[in-house]
Design a protein around this motif. Sequence first.
Motif, PDB file in Angstrom:
ATOM      1  N   SER A  33      -8.332 -19.273   6.931  1.00 24.24           N
ATOM      2  CA  SER A  33      -7.910 -19.305   5.622  1.00 24.24           C
ATOM      3  C   SER A  33      -7.964 -17.953   5.208  1.00 24.24           C
ATOM      4  CB  SER A  33      -8.358 -20.108   4.634  1.00 24.24           C
ATOM      5  OG  SER A  33      -9.897 -19.669   4.367  1.00 24.24           O
ATOM      6  N   ILE A  34      -7.266 -17.543   4.075  1.00 27.72           N
ATOM      7  CA  ILE A  34      -7.172 -16.230   3.640  1.00 27.72           C
ATOM      8  C   ILE A  34      -7.997 -16.233   2.046  1.00 27.72           C
ATOM      9  CG2 ILE A  34      -5.761 -14.390   2.697  1.00 27.72           C
ATOM     10  CD1 ILE A  34      -3.483 -15.563   4.547  1.00 27.72           C
ATOM     11  N   VAL A  35      -9.030 -15.484   1.792  1.00 28.77           N
ATOM     12  CA  VAL A  35      -9.817 -15.665   0.618  1.00 28.77           C
ATOM     13  C   VAL A  35      -9.159 -14.195  -0.111  1.00 28.77           C
ATOM     14  CG1 VAL A  35     -11.812 -15.650  -0.498  1.00 28.77           C
ATOM     15  CG2 VAL A  35     -11.671 -16.746   1.622  1.00 28.77           C
ATOM     16  N   VAL A  36      -8.854 -14.502  -1.317  1.00 27.01           N
ATOM     17  CA  VAL A  36      -8.228 -13.553  -2.152  1.00 27.01           C
ATOM     18  C   VAL A  36      -8.939 -13.156  -3.390  1.00 27.01           C
ATOM     19  CG1 VAL A  36      -6.014 -12.429  -3.328  1.00 27.01           C
ATOM     20  CG2 VAL A  36      -5.874 -14.155  -1.476  1.00 27.01           C
ATOM     21  N   GLU A  37      -9.286 -12.025  -3.567  1.00 21.54           N
ATOM     22  CA  GLU A  37      -9.986 -11.600  -5.196  1.00 21.54           C
ATOM     23  C   GLU A  37      -8.905 -10.835  -5.938  1.00 21.54           C
ATOM     24  OE1 GLU A  37     -14.512 -11.214  -3.784  1.00 21.54           O
ATOM     25  OE2 GLU A  37     -13.211  -9.330  -3.418  1.00 21.54           O
ATOM     26  N   LYS A  38      -9.201 -10.867  -7.116  1.00 23.04           N
ATOM     27  CA  LYS A  38      -8.085 -10.025  -8.111  1.00 23.04           C
ATOM     28  C   LYS A  38      -9.165  -9.102  -8.782  1.00 23.04           C
ATOM     29  CE  LYS A  38      -4.660 -10.499 -11.461  1.00 23.04           C
ATOM     30  NZ  LYS A  38      -3.664 -11.420 -12.146  1.00 23.04           N
ATOM     31  N   ARG A  39      -8.617  -7.950  -8.858  1.00 21.07           N
ATOM     32  CA  ARG A  39      -9.298  -7.089 -10.030  1.00 21.07           C
ATOM     33  C   ARG A  39      -9.427  -7.320 -11.358  1.00 21.07           C
ATOM     34  NH1 ARG A  39      -6.802  -1.797  -9.900  1.00 21.07           N
ATOM     35  NH2 ARG A  39      -6.124  -1.845 -11.964  1.00 21.07           N
ATOM     36  N   ILE A  40     -10.417  -7.049 -12.093  1.00 17.95           N
ATOM     37  CA  ILE A  40     -10.614  -7.410 -13.393  1.00 17.95           C
ATOM     38  C   ILE A  40     -10.783  -6.141 -14.284  1.00 17.95           C
ATOM     39  CG2 ILE A  40     -11.879  -8.524 -15.301  1.00 17.95           C
ATOM     40  CD1 ILE A  40     -10.721 -10.619 -13.002  1.00 17.95           C
ATOM     41  N   PRO A  81      -8.378  -1.096  -5.713  1.00 16.16           N
ATOM     42  CA  PRO A  81      -7.235  -2.004  -5.356  1.00 16.16           C
ATOM     43  C   PRO A  81      -7.079  -3.156  -6.312  1.00 16.16           C
ATOM     44  CG  PRO A  81      -9.071  -2.270  -3.979  1.00 16.16           C
ATOM     45  CD  PRO A  81      -9.550  -1.339  -4.809  1.00 16.16           C
ATOM     46  N   ASP A  82      -5.803  -3.380  -6.428  1.00 11.08           N
ATOM     47  CA  ASP A  82      -5.190  -4.510  -7.328  1.00 11.08           C
ATOM     48  C   ASP A  82      -5.826  -5.865  -6.738  1.00 11.08           C
ATOM     49  OD1 ASP A  82      -3.846  -2.848  -9.310  1.00 11.08           O
ATOM     50  OD2 ASP A  82      -2.482  -2.518  -7.547  1.00 11.08           O
ATOM     51  N   TYR A  83      -5.867  -6.007  -5.568  1.00  9.35           N
ATOM     52  CA  TYR A  83      -6.375  -7.276  -4.850  1.00  9.35           C
ATOM     53  C   TYR A  83      -7.183  -7.034  -3.690  1.00  9.35           C
ATOM     54  CZ  TYR A  83      -2.998  -9.744  -7.746  1.00  9.35           C
ATOM     55  OH  TYR A  83      -2.374 -10.238  -8.729  1.00  9.35           O
ATOM     56  N   TYR A 101      -9.061  -6.361   3.607  1.00  4.39           N
ATOM     57  CA  TYR A 101      -8.087  -5.620   3.175  1.00  4.39           C
ATOM     58  C   TYR A 101      -7.762  -5.265   1.727  1.00  4.39           C
ATOM     59  CZ  TYR A 101      -6.358  -6.801   7.949  1.00  4.39           C
ATOM     60  OH  TYR A 101      -6.199  -7.127   9.340  1.00  4.39           O
ATOM     61  N   GLU A 102      -7.423  -4.149   1.393  1.00  6.25           N
ATOM     62  CA  GLU A 102      -7.433  -3.759   0.065  1.00  6.25           C
ATOM     63  C   GLU A 102      -5.925  -3.402  -0.367  1.00  6.25           C
ATOM     64  OE1 GLU A 102     -11.679  -1.654  -0.951  1.00  6.25           O
ATOM     65  OE2 GLU A 102     -10.248  -0.611   0.163  1.00  6.25           O
ATOM     66  N   LEU A 103      -5.304  -4.039  -1.377  1.00  8.53           N
ATOM     67  CA  LEU A 103      -3.827  -4.010  -1.673  1.00  8.53           C
ATOM     68  C   LEU A 103      -3.708  -3.351  -3.024  1.00  8.53           C
ATOM     69  CD1 LEU A 103      -1.554  -6.906  -1.256  1.00  8.53           C
ATOM     70  CD2 LEU A 103      -1.561  -5.864  -3.455  1.00  8.53           C
ATOM     71  N   TRP A 104      -2.764  -2.415  -3.182  1.00  4.88           N
ATOM     72  CA  TRP A 104      -2.413  -1.791  -4.326  1.00  4.88           C
ATOM     73  C   TRP A 104      -1.029  -2.042  -4.222  1.00  4.88           C
ATOM     74  CZ3 TRP A 104      -5.994   0.490  -1.283  1.00  4.88           C
ATOM     75  CH2 TRP A 104      -7.297   0.778  -1.826  1.00  4.88           C
ATOM     76  N   ILE A 105      -0.399  -2.265  -5.480  1.00  4.27           N
ATOM     77  CA  ILE A 105       0.826  -2.420  -5.973  1.00  4.27           C
ATOM     78  C   ILE A 105       1.387  -0.971  -6.456  1.00  4.27           C
ATOM     79  CG2 ILE A 105       2.568  -3.351  -7.556  1.00  4.27           C
ATOM     80  CD1 ILE A 105       0.430  -5.698  -7.853  1.00  4.27           C
ATOM     81  N   THR A 106       2.480  -0.465  -5.763  1.00  5.56           N
ATOM     82  CA  THR A 106       3.148   0.912  -6.076  1.00  5.56           C
ATOM     83  C   THR A 106       3.590   0.836  -7.442  1.00  5.56           C
ATOM     84  OG1 THR A 106       5.281   0.168  -5.261  1.00  5.56           O
ATOM     85  CG2 THR A 106       3.628   1.489  -3.713  1.00  5.56           C
ATOM     86  N   THR A 136      -0.975 -13.822  -3.286  1.00  2.60           N
ATOM     87  CA  THR A 136      -1.026 -14.010  -4.647  1.00  2.60           C
ATOM     88  C   THR A 136      -0.272 -15.389  -5.098  1.00  2.60           C
ATOM     89  OG1 THR A 136       0.757 -12.936  -5.482  1.00  2.60           O
ATOM     90  CG2 THR A 136      -1.205 -11.743  -5.182  1.00  2.60           C
ATOM     91  N   GLY A 137       0.770 -15.504  -4.256  1.00  2.00           N
ATOM     92  CA  GLY A 137       1.547 -17.005  -4.607  1.00  2.00           C
ATOM     93  C   GLY A 137       2.395 -16.717  -5.762  1.00  2.00           C
TER      94      GLY A 137
END
Length: 143
Positions: A33-40, A81-83, A101-106, A136-137
């Motif tokens: 599965s993929i576990v996702v965290e979002k920056r606060i 990262p954003d996520y 994996y760290e994800l940034w939105i441009t 993110t869905g």
Amino acid sequence: MNFKTLKLLISLIGIFSILLVGCSNDLQNTELSIVVEKRIGDENNYEDFREVTDNEQVQKLKEILKDANWINAKAEMVTPPDYRFAFRFKNPNIEAKAVLYELWITPNIDKVVLIGGNQYVKLDIDKSAELFKIVTGEELTDQ
């Protein structure tokens, strides 16, 4: 044992082997599965955001990451990262070192940048949208 019986036995063993390999591949693929965290806020604080358990989405994300043109480099970004996301085995008895994996939105909100381990990639618009939707869905353009 006559020739027909031997032929039938070999055929049954072949069919059983094919089924066994097919089922083991399905089992292996469904274990993730993929576990996702979002920056606060603006700091480096994260909360659990969602878990992706749909096997098709998990496999699609693995394919996108595998096909990406990763650059071996230690990249540093100005903001956190954003996520963040990682693959996790559904079976708690299976231990493996997960890559975060760290994800940034441009800034144009049309692409994503990923850092995974000591690798960096900026995905094209289509792959960015597809990856973002899985992680993110949500639609990337809605950010």
